[in-house]
Design an enzyme around this catalytic site. Structure first.
Site, PDB file in Angstrom:
ATOM      1  N   GLY A 152       0.834  -1.195   0.000  1.00  0.00           N
ATOM      2  CA  GLY A 152       0.000   0.000   0.000  1.00  0.00           C
ATOM      3  C   GLY A 152       0.868   1.244   0.000  1.00  0.00           C
ATOM      4  O   GLY A 152       2.022   1.204   0.438  1.00  0.00           O
TER       5      GLY A 152
ATOM      6  N   HIS B  40      -4.328   1.382   7.755  1.00  0.00           N
ATOM      7  CA  HIS B  40      -2.977   1.960   7.747  1.00  0.00           C
ATOM      8  C   HIS B  40      -2.880   3.105   6.721  1.00  0.00           C
ATOM      9  O   HIS B  40      -2.390   4.193   7.032  1.00  0.00           O
ATOM     10  CB  HIS B  40      -1.970   0.852   7.429  1.00  0.00           C
ATOM     11  CG  HIS B  40      -0.542   1.288   7.356  1.00  0.00           C
ATOM     12  ND1 HIS B  40       0.422   0.866   8.250  1.00  0.00           N
ATOM     13  CD2 HIS B  40       0.099   2.122   6.487  1.00  0.00           C
ATOM     14  CE1 HIS B  40       1.589   1.425   7.927  1.00  0.00           C
ATOM     15  NE2 HIS B  40       1.418   2.192   6.850  1.00  0.00           N
ATOM     16  N   GLU B  41      -3.381   2.854   5.499  1.00  0.00           N
ATOM     17  CA  GLU B  41      -3.261   3.880   4.440  1.00  0.00           C
ATOM     18  C   GLU B  41      -4.149   5.084   4.722  1.00  0.00           C
ATOM     19  O   GLU B  41      -3.739   6.221   4.489  1.00  0.00           O
ATOM     20  CB  GLU B  41      -3.604   3.279   3.071  1.00  0.00           C
ATOM     21  CG  GLU B  41      -2.675   2.156   2.593  1.00  0.00           C
ATOM     22  CD  GLU B  41      -1.199   2.479   2.745  1.00  0.00           C
ATOM     23  OE1 GLU B  41      -0.807   3.651   2.587  1.00  0.00           O
ATOM     24  OE2 GLU B  41      -0.424   1.550   3.038  1.00  0.00           O
TER      25      GLU B  41
ATOM     26  N   CYS C 208       5.971  -0.026   7.377  1.00  0.00           N
ATOM     27  CA  CYS C 208       5.599   1.099   6.531  1.00  0.00           C
ATOM     28  C   CYS C 208       6.781   1.471   5.639  1.00  0.00           C
ATOM     29  O   CYS C 208       7.919   1.518   6.108  1.00  0.00           O
ATOM     30  CB  CYS C 208       5.235   2.287   7.426  1.00  0.00           C
ATOM     31  SG  CYS C 208       4.768   3.757   6.521  1.00  0.00           S
ATOM     32  N   LEU C 209       6.504   1.736   4.373  1.00  0.00           N
ATOM     33  CA  LEU C 209       7.588   2.106   3.448  1.00  0.00           C
ATOM     34  C   LEU C 209       8.289   3.393   3.877  1.00  0.00           C
ATOM     35  O   LEU C 209       9.435   3.620   3.502  1.00  0.00           O
ATOM     36  CB  LEU C 209       7.034   2.277   2.028  1.00  0.00           C
ATOM     37  CG  LEU C 209       6.523   0.996   1.341  1.00  0.00           C
ATOM     38  CD1 LEU C 209       5.910   1.341  -0.007  1.00  0.00           C
ATOM     39  CD2 LEU C 209       7.643  -0.034   1.190  1.00  0.00           C
TER      40      LEU C 209
ATOM     41  N   GLN D 146       3.097   9.925   1.081  1.00  0.00           N
ATOM     42  CA  GLN D 146       4.371   9.201   1.091  1.00  0.00           C
ATOM     43  C   GLN D 146       5.234   9.483  -0.125  1.00  0.00           C
ATOM     44  O   GLN D 146       6.405   9.119  -0.145  1.00  0.00           O
ATOM     45  CB  GLN D 146       4.124   7.685   1.194  1.00  0.00           C
ATOM     46  CG  GLN D 146       3.551   7.275   2.541  1.00  0.00           C
ATOM     47  CD  GLN D 146       3.414   5.773   2.620  1.00  0.00           C
ATOM     48  OE1 GLN D 146       2.445   5.217   2.135  1.00  0.00           O
ATOM     49  NE2 GLN D 146       4.392   5.094   3.207  1.00  0.00           N
TER      50      GLN D 146
ATOM     51  N   HIS E 193      -2.602   7.428   7.037  1.00  0.00           N
ATOM     52  CA  HIS E 193      -1.600   8.290   6.389  1.00  0.00           C
ATOM     53  C   HIS E 193      -2.228   9.598   5.895  1.00  0.00           C
ATOM     54  O   HIS E 193      -1.599  10.652   5.927  1.00  0.00           O
ATOM     55  CB  HIS E 193      -0.982   7.591   5.165  1.00  0.00           C
ATOM     56  CG  HIS E 193       0.238   6.790   5.472  1.00  0.00           C
ATOM     57  ND1 HIS E 193       1.389   7.347   5.995  1.00  0.00           N
ATOM     58  CD2 HIS E 193       0.505   5.472   5.308  1.00  0.00           C
ATOM     59  CE1 HIS E 193       2.305   6.396   6.140  1.00  0.00           C
ATOM     60  NE2 HIS E 193       1.790   5.243   5.737  1.00  0.00           N
TER      61      HIS E 193
HETATM   62 ZN    ZN Z   1       2.664   3.417   5.739  1.00  0.00          ZN
END
Ligand code: ZN
Length: 185
Positions: A58, A149-150, A107-108, A63, A153
């Protein structure tokens, strides 16, 4: 023109730099999308390309430094399904289960850090696609977790905010250390 797969409509698709913890854009509330145009479409294509390149499941627009309420997901590989990807514009969690479930999350934007996070086990998310058509997803399991999670963000919330202060401190210390080490390399 590039020979990339996403290049079929003549739009140049780019892998964008993933913003890391500490950068302001991760902490502000993304703006509602009101214009469904080719610019939005090209943002979405970049996000998908960036997510696949980073091997994430995701990615939210903040991000890649864009403060808009857009996220993409694809659990494909991890869940062995062929459902393909989701593109969600202005998503919101419309319904949640009472039941919650704990599982490790990463998380990226905070690579190498993983923490156990409590999430609703099921959620219903409403959103639109990149053309502005409404859609609703009833999700459980990993998809439910990834959606929460997304969407977090888009509100400037990161998964490390959802763990105890002690665990967060330890995670942040580990994060700082890994960042210093990568600078040393
Ligand atoms: Zn994340």
């Amino acid at each position: 023109p590039r020979g990339s797969e996403g290049d079929c409509r003549g739009v140049a698709v780019a892998i964008r730099r993933i913003v890391l913890l500490g950068e302001e854009v991760l902490r502000v509330r993304g703006e509602e999308v009101t214009t469904f145009d080719s610019e939005l479409n090209s943002l979405v294509q970049d996000m998908l390309e960036t997510m696949y390149h980073a091997e994430g499941i995701g990615l939210a627009a903040p991000q890649i430094g864009v403060s808009l309420r857009v996220c993409v997901l694809d659990l494909g590989v991890k869940e062995g399904s062929e459902a393909g990807h989701w593109v969600l514009v202005n998503p919101m969690v419309a319904k949640t289960s009472k039941k919650t479930v704990k599982a490790p999350e990463g998380c990226l934007s905070i690579p190498e850090i993983e923490e156990v996070v409590t999430r609703f086990s099921k959620v219903t998310v409403s959103a639109t696609d990149a053309s502005g058509r409404p859609l609703e997803i009833e999700a459980e399991g990993l998809l439910a977790r990834a959606l929460q999670h997304e969407i977090d963000h888009l509100d400037g919330v990161l998964f490390i905010d959802q763990v105890s202060p002690l665990k967060r401190r330890l995670a942040l210390r580990k994060w700082k250390k890994s960042q210093e080490e990568s600078l040393d390399e």
